[in-house]
Design an enzyme around this catalytic site. Structure first.
Site, PDB file in Angstrom:
ATOM      1  N   SER A 261       0.797  -1.241   0.000  1.00  0.00           N
ATOM      2  CA  SER A 261       0.000   0.000   0.000  1.00  0.00           C
ATOM      3  C   SER A 261       0.821   1.279   0.000  1.00  0.00           C
ATOM      4  O   SER A 261       0.254   2.367  -0.157  1.00  0.00           O
ATOM      5  CB  SER A 261      -0.939   0.014   1.206  1.00  0.00           C
ATOM      6  OG  SER A 261      -2.001  -0.869   0.967  1.00  0.00           O
TER       7      SER A 261
ATOM      8  N   LYS B 172       0.288   3.434  -2.889  1.00  0.00           N
ATOM      9  CA  LYS B 172      -0.891   4.319  -2.994  1.00  0.00           C
ATOM     10  C   LYS B 172      -0.498   5.794  -2.895  1.00  0.00           C
ATOM     11  O   LYS B 172      -1.235   6.664  -3.347  1.00  0.00           O
ATOM     12  CB  LYS B 172      -1.910   3.961  -1.895  1.00  0.00           C
ATOM     13  CG  LYS B 172      -2.501   2.559  -2.042  1.00  0.00           C
ATOM     14  CD  LYS B 172      -3.314   2.163  -0.817  1.00  0.00           C
ATOM     15  CE  LYS B 172      -3.865   0.747  -0.916  1.00  0.00           C
ATOM     16  NZ  LYS B 172      -4.537   0.311   0.333  1.00  0.00           N
TER      17      LYS B 172
ATOM     18  N   TYR C 156      -3.733  -2.383  -9.978  1.00  0.00           N
ATOM     19  CA  TYR C 156      -3.601  -2.255  -8.523  1.00  0.00           C
ATOM     20  C   TYR C 156      -2.708  -3.360  -7.930  1.00  0.00           C
ATOM     21  O   TYR C 156      -1.808  -3.089  -7.126  1.00  0.00           O
ATOM     22  CB  TYR C 156      -5.005  -2.259  -7.899  1.00  0.00           C
ATOM     23  CG  TYR C 156      -5.021  -2.237  -6.401  1.00  0.00           C
ATOM     24  CD1 TYR C 156      -4.836  -1.046  -5.694  1.00  0.00           C
ATOM     25  CD2 TYR C 156      -5.212  -3.413  -5.671  1.00  0.00           C
ATOM     26  CE1 TYR C 156      -4.843  -1.036  -4.310  1.00  0.00           C
ATOM     27  CE2 TYR C 156      -5.225  -3.403  -4.295  1.00  0.00           C
ATOM     28  CZ  TYR C 156      -5.040  -2.222  -3.612  1.00  0.00           C
ATOM     29  OH  TYR C 156      -5.038  -2.220  -2.239  1.00  0.00           O
TER      30      TYR C 156
ATOM     31  N   TYR D 240      -4.406   3.575   8.367  1.00  0.00           N
ATOM     32  CA  TYR D 240      -5.775   3.051   8.514  1.00  0.00           C
ATOM     33  C   TYR D 240      -6.308   3.294   9.927  1.00  0.00           C
ATOM     34  O   TYR D 240      -6.138   4.378  10.455  1.00  0.00           O
ATOM     35  CB  TYR D 240      -5.827   1.552   8.137  1.00  0.00           C
ATOM     36  CG  TYR D 240      -5.079   1.272   6.872  1.00  0.00           C
ATOM     37  CD1 TYR D 240      -5.574   1.740   5.656  1.00  0.00           C
ATOM     38  CD2 TYR D 240      -3.876   0.594   6.861  1.00  0.00           C
ATOM     39  CE1 TYR D 240      -4.885   1.529   4.478  1.00  0.00           C
ATOM     40  CE2 TYR D 240      -3.179   0.363   5.686  1.00  0.00           C
ATOM     41  CZ  TYR D 240      -3.691   0.834   4.501  1.00  0.00           C
ATOM     42  OH  TYR D 240      -3.015   0.626   3.342  1.00  0.00           O
TER      43      TYR D 240
ATOM     44  N   VAL E 237       1.200  -3.826   3.816  1.00  0.00           N
ATOM     45  CA  VAL E 237       1.155  -5.120   4.504  1.00  0.00           C
ATOM     46  C   VAL E 237       2.391  -5.985   4.247  1.00  0.00           C
ATOM     47  O   VAL E 237       2.510  -7.076   4.809  1.00  0.00           O
ATOM     48  CB  VAL E 237      -0.131  -5.932   4.184  1.00  0.00           C
ATOM     49  CG1 VAL E 237      -1.352  -5.332   4.840  1.00  0.00           C
ATOM     50  CG2 VAL E 237      -0.313  -6.147   2.701  1.00  0.00           C
TER      51      VAL E 237
HETATM   52  N1  GLN Z   1      -2.368  -5.360  -1.773  1.00  0.00           N
HETATM   53  C1  GLN Z   1      -2.920  -5.217  -0.475  1.00  0.00           C
HETATM   54  C2  GLN Z   1      -4.422  -5.297  -0.521  1.00  0.00           C
HETATM   55  O1  GLN Z   1      -4.982  -4.768  -1.422  1.00  0.00           O
HETATM   56  C3  GLN Z   1      -2.470  -3.899   0.089  1.00  0.00           C
HETATM   57  C4  GLN Z   1      -3.008  -3.631   1.470  1.00  0.00           C
HETATM   58  C5  GLN Z   1      -2.012  -2.930   2.362  1.00  0.00           C
HETATM   59  O2  GLN Z   1      -0.818  -2.914   2.113  1.00  0.00           O
HETATM   60  N2  GLN Z   1      -2.509  -2.405   3.462  1.00  0.00           N
HETATM   61  O3  GLN Z   1      -5.067  -5.871   0.308  1.00  0.00           O
END
Ligand code: GLN
Length: 311
Positions: free
Chosen positions: A72, A75, A199, A246, A264
């Site tokens: 993520s 992003k 994505y 988050y 993650v």
């Molecule tokens: N690729 C992961 C997902 O879409 C990314 C989530 C994350 O890093 N928090 O669930």
């Protein structure tokens, strides 16, 4: 605690080595992400940390040259690209409020309509990628993300792990649900499979702490790092501070006091505005899906250097 005078940065290497040693002794290392099978087998005894300064100098310690899946953290790059293309028009499609829910939550989208709370929860990030796809083909978008990171870090070796992208695609039930829900509510222009294809690949970019800290300098607001506009830098940092971790964003702001974005894969990018870009990686995650040791190390570093933006 006062702000760090430049001279004190010479002690930075010792601070990073001290944090690395302290992390080796930690027994509470969290759990690796197991919903992406390819990430479930990463050894969680690893820890790396790197700090890049606007001058280009990079200080690093631990497993700072080991590649990990940025997930993520990507992003932040797609948000920068979408803001560059759409400006404030982006906010018609995605909000700017913390969600207080898990990154992959479906609940709010159903309850509140199709406008995801922010660009960092999965639903919001899927909308951001969809917005970029309005003017470019999937292949071009991925090439642009990679080029952005390569230019920002000055390292052309940054690449995507096809294995991780496939692994996520094969177990992507929640993201599929989110994308279809967005499509049903008219907040997705492209087909869900087309958006998610990009994505999953942006999430599967692999970087080291040294590369990520170097790349993160574009968010520092200094004349040397002007890859995007000053307005967009301020906007992205505000969102990182309020939404970057988050439902753990309040805790990160409280403990570290810096804008940050987690993934993650166990990575964290944190920005000390005008001063430094920090990348930390340790694969074990806490309850909110943020690196457990990464958060602890960021807290120690910010305290030690007086880098919290609130002091
Ligand atoms: N690729 C992961 C997902 O879409 C990314 C989530 C994350 O890093 N928090 O669930």
């Amino acid at each position: 605690m006062t702000k760090t005078p430049t001279l004190e940065l010479h002690g930075l290497q010792e601070v990073l080595d001290g944090i690395s040693r302290a992390m080796e002794r930690e027994t509470e290392r969290g759990r690796v992400a197991d919903f992406i099978p390819e990430l479930a087998c990463v050894d969680k005894s690893q820890f790396g940390i790197a700090v890049a300064l606007s001058s280009g100098e990079v200080f690093a310690s631990g497993d700072a040259q080991t590649q990990f899946s940025i997930q993520s953290i990507s992003k932040v790059i797609t948000l920068a690209m979408a803001l560059g293309r759409l400006g404030d028009g982006l906010w018609a499609r995605v909000g700017r409020e913390p969600s207080g829910l898990a990154f992959n939550s479906i609940l709010q989208l159903e309850q509140e309509g199709a406008r995801p709370r922010n660009p960092f929860v999965n639903a919001g990030a899927i909308v951001v990628t969809d917005a970029i796809l309005a003017t470019s083909e999937p292949r071009e978008v991925l090439a642009e993300i990679l080029q952005f990171l390569r230019t920002a870090s000055g390292d052309n070796s940054i690449h995507i792990s096809e294995l991780v992208a496939k692994s996520e695609a094969n177990s992507a039930h929640r993201n599929l649900a989110l994308a279809h829900m967005l499509k049903a509510r008219n907040n997705l222009v492209n087909e869900p499979s087309r958006v998610l294809g990009v994505y999953f690949h942006q999430c599967a970019i692999e970087m080291t702490c040294v590369q990520l800290a170097s790349a993160g300098r574009f968010l520092m607001s200094t004349p040397e790092t002007n890859l995007i506009s000053a307005e967009n830098i301020a906007c992205i940092n505000a969102l990182m501070m309020t939404c970057g971790h988050y439902d753990g964003s309040g805790e990160f702001a409280y403990r570290v006091g810096l804008p940050g974005k987690s993934g993650v894969g166990g990575g964290i990018l944190a920005i000390v505005p005008g001063r430094a870009s920090i990348a930390i990686w340790s694969p074990g995650l806490n309850e909110q899906g943020n690196s457990a040791l990464g958060t602890l190390a960021a807290e120690k570093l910010a305290r030690r250097m007086g880098w919290s933006i609130f002091v």
